[in-house]
Write a protein that holds these residues in place. Structure first.
Motif, short mmCIF file in Angstrom:
data_model
loop_
_atom_site.label_atom_id
_atom_site.label_comp_id
_atom_site.label_asym_id
_atom_site.label_seq_id
_atom_site.Cartn_x
_atom_site.Cartn_y
_atom_site.Cartn_z
N UNK A 195 0.84 -1.20 0.00
CA UNK A 195 0.00 0.00 0.00
C UNK A 195 0.87 1.25 0.00
N UNK A 196 1.94 1.23 0.79
CA UNK A 196 2.85 2.38 0.83
C UNK A 196 3.53 2.60 -0.51
N UNK A 197 3.89 1.52 -1.20
CA UNK A 197 4.54 1.65 -2.51
C UNK A 197 3.56 2.10 -3.59
N UNK A 198 2.34 1.60 -3.52
CA UNK A 198 1.33 1.98 -4.52
C UNK A 198 0.84 3.41 -4.33
N UNK A 199 0.90 3.90 -3.09
CA UNK A 199 0.37 5.23 -2.77
C UNK A 199 1.42 6.04 -2.00
N UNK A 200 2.53 6.41 -2.65
CA UNK A 200 3.60 7.11 -1.93
C UNK A 200 3.17 8.47 -1.38
N UNK A 201 2.08 9.00 -1.89
CA UNK A 201 1.59 10.30 -1.41
C UNK A 201 0.80 10.18 -0.11
#
Length: 117
Positions: free
Chosen positions: A91-97
């Motif tokens: 999730x952190x990699x897919x949504x770095x923002x």
């Protein structure tokens, strides 16, 4: 583990807009991750791209696709077993923002949920 859609899918499309990771595609539709295309995983039914699925870890305490599926065909994929920690990192990699705390919403934290790690 990623969620999978079984052959009982009736192609209603209820699941697709619920996915916070845009991991669900209609049958025959190619998928994309960071500008890189991938061939459709299924031709006749909706499908979930395992490398984009977080089982909604970070977003919900349940799998959103499964919650709206009228025929209960969105199920954990035994061929893609993954821990809560792996899914949260995805999730952190897919949504770095977006900032996802270590105690982000997760089905693993629900009573009776699988152990995370």
């Amino acid at each position: 583990m990623a969620t999978t859609i079984t052959s009982e899918c009736i192609n209603c499309g209820a699941c697709e807009p619920e996915c916070p990771n845009t991991a669900i595609y209609a049958g025959g539709v190619p998928w994309e991750l960071n500008g890189t295309p991938g061939a459709a995983i299924a031709q006749d039914i909706y499908y979930i791209v395992p490398s984009k699925c977080t089982e909604c870890v970070g977003f919900h305490d349940h799998e959103a696709c499964a919650a709206v599926c009228p025929v209960d065909c969105c199920i954990p994929d035994p061929a893609n077993l993954e821990t809560e920690g792996v899914l949260l990192q995805r999730a952190r990699e897919l949504h770095p923002e977006t900032t996802f705390p270590d105690d982000a919403p997760s089905r693993f934290r629900k009573e009776g949920g699988a152990a995370g790690g």
